[in-house]
Design a protein around this motif. Structure first.
Motif, short mmCIF file in Angstrom:
data_model
loop_
_atom_site.label_atom_id
_atom_site.label_comp_id
_atom_site.label_asym_id
_atom_site.label_seq_id
_atom_site.Cartn_x
_atom_site.Cartn_y
_atom_site.Cartn_z
N TRP A 1 -25.47 39.85 22.68
CA TRP A 1 -25.40 40.26 21.28
C TRP A 1 -26.11 41.59 21.02
O TRP A 1 -25.83 42.24 20.01
CB TRP A 1 -25.99 39.16 20.40
N GLY A 2 -26.99 41.97 21.92
CA GLY A 2 -27.63 43.27 21.76
C GLY A 2 -26.91 44.38 22.50
O GLY A 2 -27.03 45.55 22.14
N LEU A 3 -26.14 44.00 23.55
CA LEU A 3 -25.47 45.01 24.37
C LEU A 3 -23.95 44.81 24.41
O LEU A 3 -23.19 45.70 24.02
CB LEU A 3 -26.04 44.98 25.80
N ALA A 4 -23.48 43.65 24.89
CA ALA A 4 -22.06 43.45 25.17
C ALA A 4 -21.19 43.59 23.92
O ALA A 4 -20.21 44.35 23.92
CB ALA A 4 -21.85 42.09 25.82
N LEU A 5 -21.53 42.87 22.86
CA LEU A 5 -20.67 42.89 21.67
C LEU A 5 -20.69 44.23 20.93
O LEU A 5 -19.62 44.75 20.59
CB LEU A 5 -21.06 41.75 20.72
N PRO A 6 -21.88 44.82 20.67
CA PRO A 6 -21.85 46.13 20.01
C PRO A 6 -21.09 47.19 20.81
O PRO A 6 -20.30 47.96 20.25
CB PRO A 6 -23.33 46.50 19.87
N LEU A 7 -21.32 47.20 22.13
CA LEU A 7 -20.62 48.18 22.97
C LEU A 7 -19.12 47.90 22.98
O LEU A 7 -18.29 48.82 22.88
CB LEU A 7 -21.18 48.17 24.39
N GLY A 8 -18.74 46.61 23.13
CA GLY A 8 -17.33 46.26 23.14
C GLY A 8 -16.64 46.59 21.83
O GLY A 8 -15.51 47.10 21.80
N TRP A 9 -17.32 46.33 20.69
CA TRP A 9 -16.75 46.66 19.38
C TRP A 9 -16.54 48.16 19.25
O TRP A 9 -15.48 48.61 18.81
CB TRP A 9 -17.68 46.16 18.28
N TRP A 10 -17.54 48.93 19.67
CA TRP A 10 -17.44 50.38 19.53
C TRP A 10 -16.34 50.95 20.42
O TRP A 10 -15.51 51.74 19.97
CB TRP A 10 -18.79 51.02 19.86
N LEU A 11 -16.32 50.50 21.69
CA LEU A 11 -15.30 51.01 22.61
C LEU A 11 -13.90 50.55 22.20
O LEU A 11 -12.92 51.30 22.34
CB LEU A 11 -15.60 50.55 24.03
N GLY A 12 -13.81 49.29 21.72
CA GLY A 12 -12.49 48.73 21.43
C GLY A 12 -11.89 49.18 20.12
O GLY A 12 -10.67 49.30 20.01
N THR A 13 -12.73 49.45 19.12
CA THR A 13 -12.19 49.75 17.79
C THR A 13 -12.48 51.17 17.30
O THR A 13 -11.91 51.59 16.30
CB THR A 13 -12.76 48.76 16.74
N ARG A 14 -13.36 51.89 18.00
CA ARG A 14 -13.73 53.21 17.50
C ARG A 14 -13.41 54.35 18.46
O ARG A 14 -13.43 55.51 18.06
CB ARG A 14 -15.24 53.25 17.18
N THR A 15 -13.13 54.07 19.70
CA THR A 15 -12.90 55.15 20.67
C THR A 15 -11.47 55.18 21.20
O THR A 15 -11.12 56.07 21.97
CB THR A 15 -13.83 55.00 21.89
N GLY A 16 -10.65 54.19 20.81
CA GLY A 16 -9.28 54.16 21.29
C GLY A 16 -9.08 53.42 22.60
O GLY A 16 -7.97 53.38 23.12
N TRP A 17 -10.12 52.82 23.14
CA TRP A 17 -9.99 52.06 24.38
C TRP A 17 -9.29 50.72 24.15
O TRP A 17 -8.79 50.12 25.10
CB TRP A 17 -11.37 51.82 25.00
#
Length: 452
Positions: free
Chosen positions: A395-411
């Motif tokens: 919850w401190g690393l996996a989800l925030p990073l996954g949300w950012w990469l998946g919804t904000r960077t086009g990955w």
């Protein structure tokens, strides 16, 4: 080195049937996905969404029940079968309460499923299937208590047999109820829910009948089930179980929320995620079964005061886990397209699922390493710090990073899975470091005791 080899043989002897049982349990989910996928990607996506919510309550229940195996193993290792029986009795009550509370919570959430913002065509298929698997939580957790009891007393073969039979029964009932065979109506996804509920209910009835009659368990079987419950025992189980439950919740909740984020991207992404997570969850059953044996063996060694065996038990299991998960990583990397094609015919789903399996190949070793280390720590009754580690990892690393990469960077979908992989790697490193520290402390304590 010889101690590591000896402990590896002993762990594998116990873990072998447990692994087969875990794999058979996961085969039920995989065969469900394959058979539901033939109905259409919307039905597969709906099963993924409902299953992700069910999984959260299931792992919370499992977390509350893991201390039953720890306490039973420790009492059995110390030769106190009266205490073993008491821990089983309190464990059965805990399992029943957890199942009923989880079922009630799931059914209470049913009118609010639209708040998860899933595709309308997916939500339309969810309610009947969701209600049926919610009810199945009660027999599922009941089975887990009796299974852990039998495995803790070194009788893992029959629970494995019951789970294998359950898979075969579930496939047959799926064939009847999903597709409308033998005169039954074709119920599609709802039929899969009925198959799951029936097979899980018959499973708990069968294992209760066996455990209550097998002569091997008579000395450790409660003489009475009504009355005699002690709050101290319940508090001891909850003292271990609640942190374990939250630890498992942090991990499973992260994967469940990842499924919900996939739904934000579309039905194709959610269906591809279900395929990839089914494959990854299937391979995870191997180190998970191994870890369950490790937890029991560490607890038993602790009860018998065999402190020198703690590191060999866990270390040899890590080697075995690495070999198995490395093999699966190679399979995912080179055969992802073929694997995905076994689930659905839609090419766009297959291509996306294959790309997610490449990411899964990267985190296979970390996934195995973290679950073995976490189980070894549970065997030492060390649960609070590991829970904090998993909270930070997922919850401190996996989800925030996954949300950012998946919804904000086009990955997109791949970005969400990269985030999950990062959390698994962090957890693997931190939990293994924690185990090494704790076992070093155990050795020092033993040396001080011998010197005094």
């Amino acid at each position: 080195m010889s101690s590591y080899v000896q402990e590896a043989k002993r762990t594998l002897g116990l873990a072998g049937p447990i692994i087969v049982g875990q794999v058979s349990q996961m085969l039920m989910s995989v065969t469900d996905a394959v058979m539901i996928g033939r109905v259409g990607k919307e039905a597969l996506a709906a099963s993924a969404f409902a299953g992700s919510i069910w999984g959260v309550f299931f792992v919370m229940g499992i977390g509350l029940l893991i201390p039953v195996a720890v306490k039973v193993s420790e009492s059995h290792g110390g030769g106190d079968e009266t205490q073993t029986a008491e821990w089983l009795k309190h464990g059965v009550v805990t399992g029943l309460a957890a199942g009923l509370l989880g079922m009630g919570a799931m059914l209470g959430l049913r009118p609010m499923l639209h708040l998860f913002n899933q595709p309308p065509e997916v939500l339309a298929l969810v309610p009947p299937y969701y209600a049926l698997i919610a009810v199945s939580l009660v027999p599922t957790l009941g089975f887990q208590v009796l299974r852990q009891f039998a495995e803790s007393l070194e009788r893992p073969v029959m629970p494995m047999v019951f789970m294998l039979v359950g898979v075969v029964l579930n496939v047959g009932l799926n064939w009847v109820f999903i597709y409308g065979r033998l005169g039954a109506p074709a119920m599609g996804l709802t039929g899969a829910g009925w198959a799951t509920l029936i097979s899980r209910t018959l499973g708990v009835v069968a294992i209760w009948w066996w455990v209550s009659r097998a002569t091997h368990f008579q000395a450790a079987w409660p003489t009475r089930w009504w009355g005699g419950y002690a709050w101290e025992r319940v508090r001891s189980l909850l003292g271990l179980g609640v942190p374990i439950s939250f630890s498992l919740l942090f991990e499973s909740g992260a994967f469940g929320l990842a499924a919900i984020m996939m739904g934000w991207l579309g039905a194709t992404q959610l269906a591809a995620h279900q395929i990839a997570i089914s494959c990854a969850a299937f391979t995870f059953m191997f180190p998970l079964g191994l870890s369950m044996a490790v937890s029991m063996r560490v607890s038993r060694a602790l009860g018998a005061k065999r402190f020198e065996a703690l590191r060999p038990i866990a270390g040899s299991a890590q080697v075995m886990s690495g070999l198995v998960m490395g093999t699966f990583a190679l399979l995912f990397a080179v055969g992802g397209d073929w694997l995905a094609a076994q689930f659905v015919p839609e090419r766009e789903v297959i291509v996306l699922a294959a790309s997610l399996l490449v990411v899964a190949a990267v985190f296979q070793l970390a996934d195995g390493a973290q679950v073995v280390a976490a189980a070894a720590l549970r065997g030492l009754s060390d649960v609070v710090v590991p829970t904090a580690i998993t909270a930070l990892a997922y919850w401190g690393l996996a989800l925030p990073l996954g949300w950012w990469l998946g919804t904000r960077t086009g990955w997109g979908a791949q970005g969400i899975w990269v985030g999950l992989a990062s959390g698994l790697v962090f957890a693997a490193v931190a939990l293994n470091w924690r185990f090494l520290r704790r076992t070093r402390a155990e050795r020092l304590a033993r040396l001080v005791g011998a010197g005094s």
